[in-house]
Design a protein around this motif. Structure first.
Motif, PDB file in Angstrom:
ATOM      1  N   ALA A 139       0.834  -1.192   0.000  1.00 56.46           N
ATOM      2  CA  ALA A 139       0.000   0.000   0.000  1.00 56.46           C
ATOM      3  C   ALA A 139       0.872   1.246   0.000  1.00 56.46           C
ATOM      4  O   ALA A 139       0.636   2.195  -0.754  1.00 56.46           O
ATOM      5  CB  ALA A 139      -0.926  -0.006   1.207  1.00 56.46           C
ATOM      6  N   LEU A 185       4.058   1.692  -0.990  1.00 51.60           N
ATOM      7  CA  LEU A 185       4.801   1.932  -2.235  1.00 51.60           C
ATOM      8  C   LEU A 185       3.855   2.278  -3.388  1.00 51.60           C
ATOM      9  O   LEU A 185       4.188   3.093  -4.244  1.00 51.60           O
ATOM     10  CB  LEU A 185       5.651   0.713  -2.584  1.00 51.60           C
ATOM     11  CG  LEU A 185       6.774   0.431  -1.586  1.00 51.60           C
ATOM     12  CD1 LEU A 185       7.503  -0.857  -1.942  1.00 51.60           C
ATOM     13  CD2 LEU A 185       7.762   1.594  -1.528  1.00 51.60           C
ATOM     14  N   GLY A 186       2.682   1.662  -3.389  1.00 53.62           N
ATOM     15  CA  GLY A 186       1.703   1.989  -4.436  1.00 53.62           C
ATOM     16  C   GLY A 186       1.227   3.421  -4.312  1.00 53.62           C
ATOM     17  O   GLY A 186       1.163   4.153  -5.305  1.00 53.62           O
ATOM     18  N   ASP A 187       0.907   3.829  -3.086  1.00 53.14           N
ATOM     19  CA  ASP A 187       0.486   5.218  -2.890  1.00 53.14           C
ATOM     20  C   ASP A 187       1.636   6.169  -3.193  1.00 53.14           C
ATOM     21  O   ASP A 187       1.434   7.267  -3.725  1.00 53.14           O
ATOM     22  CB  ASP A 187       0.013   5.434  -1.442  1.00 53.14           C
ATOM     23  CG  ASP A 187      -1.324   4.738  -1.189  1.00 53.14           C
ATOM     24  OD1 ASP A 187      -2.022   4.435  -2.161  1.00 53.14           O
ATOM     25  OD2 ASP A 187      -1.648   4.495  -0.010  1.00 53.14           O
ATOM     26  N   ALA A 188       2.864   5.741  -2.852  1.00 50.69           N
ATOM     27  CA  ALA A 188       4.031   6.590  -3.114  1.00 50.69           C
ATOM     28  C   ALA A 188       4.197   6.808  -4.617  1.00 50.69           C
ATOM     29  O   ALA A 188       4.412   7.933  -5.069  1.00 50.69           O
ATOM     30  CB  ALA A 188       5.293   5.951  -2.531  1.00 50.69           C
ATOM     31  N   ASP A 189       4.051   5.731  -5.387  1.00 53.46           N
ATOM     32  CA  ASP A 189       4.126   5.834  -6.845  1.00 53.46           C
ATOM     33  C   ASP A 189       3.111   6.841  -7.371  1.00 53.46           C
ATOM     34  O   ASP A 189       3.418   7.673  -8.223  1.00 53.46           O
ATOM     35  CB  ASP A 189       3.770   4.467  -7.472  1.00 53.46           C
ATOM     36  CG  ASP A 189       4.988   3.757  -8.012  1.00 53.46           C
ATOM     37  OD1 ASP A 189       6.078   4.337  -7.962  1.00 53.46           O
ATOM     38  OD2 ASP A 189       4.839   2.613  -8.486  1.00 53.46           O
ATOM     39  N   THR A 190       1.883   6.698  -6.863  1.00 46.79           N
ATOM     40  CA  THR A 190       0.801   7.568  -7.315  1.00 46.79           C
ATOM     41  C   THR A 190       1.093   9.022  -6.934  1.00 46.79           C
ATOM     42  O   THR A 190       0.977   9.931  -7.752  1.00 46.79           O
ATOM     43  CB  THR A 190      -0.524   7.132  -6.668  1.00 46.79           C
ATOM     44  OG1 THR A 190      -0.594   5.707  -6.707  1.00 46.79           O
ATOM     45  CG2 THR A 190      -1.702   7.709  -7.393  1.00 46.79           C
ATOM     46  N   ARG A 244      15.946   8.287  -6.877  1.00 44.17           N
ATOM     47  CA  ARG A 244      14.996   7.256  -6.512  1.00 44.17           C
ATOM     48  C   ARG A 244      15.610   5.919  -6.880  1.00 44.17           C
ATOM     49  O   ARG A 244      15.789   5.614  -8.059  1.00 44.17           O
ATOM     50  CB  ARG A 244      13.734   7.474  -7.329  1.00 44.17           C
ATOM     51  CG  ARG A 244      12.580   6.686  -6.849  1.00 44.17           C
ATOM     52  CD  ARG A 244      11.356   7.073  -7.646  1.00 44.17           C
ATOM     53  NE  ARG A 244      10.187   6.519  -7.014  1.00 44.17           N
ATOM     54  CZ  ARG A 244       9.219   5.928  -7.676  1.00 44.17           C
ATOM     55  NH1 ARG A 244       9.286   5.818  -8.980  1.00 44.17           N
ATOM     56  NH2 ARG A 244       8.174   5.445  -7.024  1.00 44.17           N
ATOM     57  N   ASN A 300      -4.449   1.806  -5.808  1.00 49.43           N
ATOM     58  CA  ASN A 300      -3.311   2.629  -6.216  1.00 49.43           C
ATOM     59  C   ASN A 300      -2.681   2.068  -7.485  1.00 49.43           C
ATOM     60  O   ASN A 300      -3.049   0.990  -7.958  1.00 49.43           O
ATOM     61  CB  ASN A 300      -2.300   2.763  -5.063  1.00 49.43           C
ATOM     62  CG  ASN A 300      -1.646   1.437  -4.708  1.00 49.43           C
ATOM     63  OD1 ASN A 300      -1.212   0.703  -5.580  1.00 49.43           O
ATOM     64  ND2 ASN A 300      -1.579   1.136  -3.416  1.00 49.43           N
ATOM     65  N   VAL A 301      -1.702   2.812  -8.028  1.00 52.10           N
ATOM     66  CA  VAL A 301      -1.177   2.442  -9.358  1.00 52.10           C
ATOM     67  C   VAL A 301      -0.542   1.051  -9.370  1.00 52.10           C
ATOM     68  O   VAL A 301      -0.575   0.368 -10.390  1.00 52.10           O
ATOM     69  CB  VAL A 301      -0.177   3.485  -9.907  1.00 52.10           C
ATOM     70  CG1 VAL A 301      -0.902   4.740 -10.328  1.00 52.10           C
ATOM     71  CG2 VAL A 301       0.908   3.807  -8.908  1.00 52.10           C
ATOM     72  N   ARG A 302       0.018   0.628  -8.231  1.00 54.83           N
ATOM     73  CA  ARG A 302       0.628  -0.704  -8.222  1.00 54.83           C
ATOM     74  C   ARG A 302      -0.416  -1.810  -8.162  1.00 54.83           C
ATOM     75  O   ARG A 302      -0.137  -2.945  -8.555  1.00 54.83           O
ATOM     76  CB  ARG A 302       1.563  -0.847  -7.028  1.00 54.83           C
ATOM     77  CG  ARG A 302       2.861  -0.154  -7.265  1.00 54.83           C
ATOM     78  CD  ARG A 302       3.858  -0.484  -6.198  1.00 54.83           C
ATOM     79  NE  ARG A 302       5.051   0.285  -6.444  1.00 54.83           N
ATOM     80  CZ  ARG A 302       6.279  -0.198  -6.323  1.00 54.83           C
ATOM     81  NH1 ARG A 302       6.460  -1.430  -5.908  1.00 54.83           N
ATOM     82  NH2 ARG A 302       7.313   0.556  -6.574  1.00 54.83           N
TER      83      ARG A 302
END
Lengths: 122, 433
Positions: free
Chosen positions: A99, A101-106, B275, B360-362
């Motif tokens: 969650a 890392l996904g939110d971080a990407d977004t 990054r 989310n995007v992932r």
């Protein structure tokens, strides 16, 4: 004009650095590092938003007379990103790497396209 | 929809505008791979054979072209600072004309069917030239310091020039009139298409997205100001210098140097990125840049050692490196950034006040699905290069890998689109209830 971008660009870069550090810690499973890193990043980003909303946007609005235009959109994007920060906070507390890392990407994409707009506009 | 989020949503076209291009494009690459399977080792005999011409256009127009069209229609309002009027019918018309035109063109080329070519001619001409005009005119409104907007304008001029040359060549194929300069025009057509339209566009977009997504240092300002216009002028001069081979060679060396500078600078910036997380899109970018550098190196080697240039598969190796190695890798990587973000962005915009959670995007496009597809893509590239050199052994495995890689990409994009529909329907119900 130059004074605004003199503040914006380095501060955007500082937020990026803190973001990268928090994200890297979470990816390595270093939750202490991620928690403290995320707290620093969140504080920096919220401070950045506050500076813009309290100082820069009013100045821009007074000078251009546009209240509903670019600054309204920027404020809206600030709220969107603040929402993401809240979700990331929950993820970091719950040590939920996916969650977080996904939110971080977004958030990164949102933040970056927001920065581009801001640096071009103001 | 609350008034606040409608603001940024008003700027972006509906998700269907870019998505219809992204969903169609990999299917053209799959078709190309199936044709290659059908043709087998014979395909690699000549790059001017009807089947090879058809397959090349399935990849350049069908895959690269459609994705670039969709991505530009998506980005245009952001880059220009103003929305495009009536984006849905505009995108729909361009998409239908282009896909129909591409299918007919490739059918006509492969099966030598003049009627198909005659119908393809106005379809492709209308779709691509009106698209180029739309982009060129809309970007008048972009700020002068926006280097991506400037690169995009020069790239669409190159697109228009490539299309005009293509239409001349196509009418020659369709009506069989005598065209003395056919070979020279075909050479210019492919150079302007690959280096002008594709190359300038990728460079211009890289200036913006590489520092953004990968948190690298910014490109040197002088490079972003001068590189794309310099390459553009060199490409134009190439046409004017057609009667002076030595002058033309000098221009080509400068062009090769320019693209090498772009690739090396980008790789160097990526090495300095702040990054450090692994990222499929980044890996596809790097693979693409290495493909570009390999093409430049091969071309230079052929200038120094003429025997290399006379090798049977030389031209085709350059083509595979540029189209599959450079352009397709980077476009594939860009799709993996653009598609999940668009799905998230539009779901976020629809969410309103009812609080449905948005993946989310992932979650929309998990790395567990994108990374294996990337590996297949690079495996297909390696085996394709081998197939050019030893077709008898590698032609079938290359075509098979290429088919699977692109079918997988298609599945990944369709899955992201389905997630959009599923969550959007759920938030619609929540809003109604």
């Amino acid at each position: 004009m130059t004074t605004i971008s003199d503040f914006l660009v380095p501060d955007h870069k500082r937020c990026d650095d803190l973001f990268a550090a928090a994200e890297a810690a979470a990816a390595e499973g270093d939750w202490d590092g991620a928690t403290s890193g995320f707290a620093l990043f969140r504080a920096a980003l919220l401070h950045h938003f506050a500076m813009e909303e309290e100082v820069m946007f009013p100045a821009f609005e007074t000078r251009t007379g546009m209240r509903q235009g670019p600054t309204a959109m920027m404020r809206n994007e600030h709220r969107q990103m603040t929402g993401m920060l809240g979700q990331m906070d929950k993820a970091v507390t719950g040590k939920d790497a996916n969650a977080f890392l996904g939110d971080a990407d977004t958030l990164l994409i949102l933040m970056q396209q927001h920065n581009v707009k801001e640096e071009q506009m103001l | 929809m609350t008034p606040q989020n409608s603001l940024s949503l008003d700027q972006a076209p509906p998700i269907g505008v870019p998505l219809r291009f992204f969903v169609t494009a990999p299917l053209f690459a799959v078709t190309a791979a199936l044709l290659a399977l059908w043709q087998g080792a014979d395909l690699f005999g000549s790059r001017w054979s009807p089947a090879m011409l058809g397959i090349t256009h399935l990849l350049t127009l069908g895959y690269l072209g459609l994705i670039m069209l969709g991505a530009i229609l998506q980005m245009l309002p952001v880059v220009a600072g103003t929305p495009v009027r009536r984006p849905v019918p505009v995108a729909g018309a361009i998409h239908v004309l282009a896909t129909g035109g591409i299918a007919l063109l490739c059918y006509g080329l492969i099966f030598t069917a003049p009627l198909a070519l005659k119908i393809a001619l106005p379809l492709l001409g209308t779709a691509l030239l009106s698209f180029a005009a739309l982009v060129f005119l809309t970007l008048r409104r972009a700020l002068p310091q926006n280097m991506t907007a400037r690169a995009m304008r020069l790239a669409v001029l190159m697109l228009a020039a490539t299309v005009l040359l293509g239409l001349v060549l196509l009418s020659n194929h369709a009506f069989g009139w005598w065209l003395q300069a056919r070979e020279a025009l075909a050479e210019l057509h492919l150079t302007w298409g690959l280096l002008g339209w594709v190359g300038l566009l990728i460079a211009g977009v890289a200036f913006q997205v590489v520092p953004m997504f990968q948190l690298t240092p910014a490109y040197p300002v002088r490079l972003t100001r001068r590189l794309v216009p310099a390459l553009f002028i060199l490409l134009l001069a190439l046409a004017a210098a057609s009667r002076f081979p030595e002058f033309q060679l000098a221009l080509k060396i400068l062009l090769a140097a320019g693209f090498a500078v772009f690739a090396l600078t980008t790789l160097q910036l990526q090495a300095k990125r702040r990054r450090k997380l692994s990222d499929v899109s980044l890996d596809l970018w790097r693979g693409g840049l290495i493909g570009l550098l390999s093409a430049v190196a091969l071309w230079l080697a052929a200038q120094l050692v003429p025997a290399i240039g006379e090798l049977q598969g030389y031209g085709m190796l350059l083509g595979v490196l540029m189209i599959v190695g450079f352009a397709m890798s980077i476009i594939n990587g860009m799709l993996y950034k653009i598609v999940p973000f668009l799905v998230w962005f539009h779901l976020q915009g629809r969410r309103g006040a009812n609080g449905t959670t948005v993946p989310n995007v992932r979650e929309i496009l998990p790395e567990s699905r994108s990374r294996p597809q990337m590996r297949l893509h690079f495996a297909a590239l390696a085996v394709l290069l081998a197939a050019v050199l030893v077709p008898a052994v590698f032609a079938y495995p290359a075509a098979l890998l290429f088919a699977v890689s692109n079918f997988w990409l298609w599945l990944n994009i369709v899955a992201a689109g389905r997630t959009y529909r599923r969550v959007a329907a759920r938030s619609g119900e929540a809003a109604a209830g």
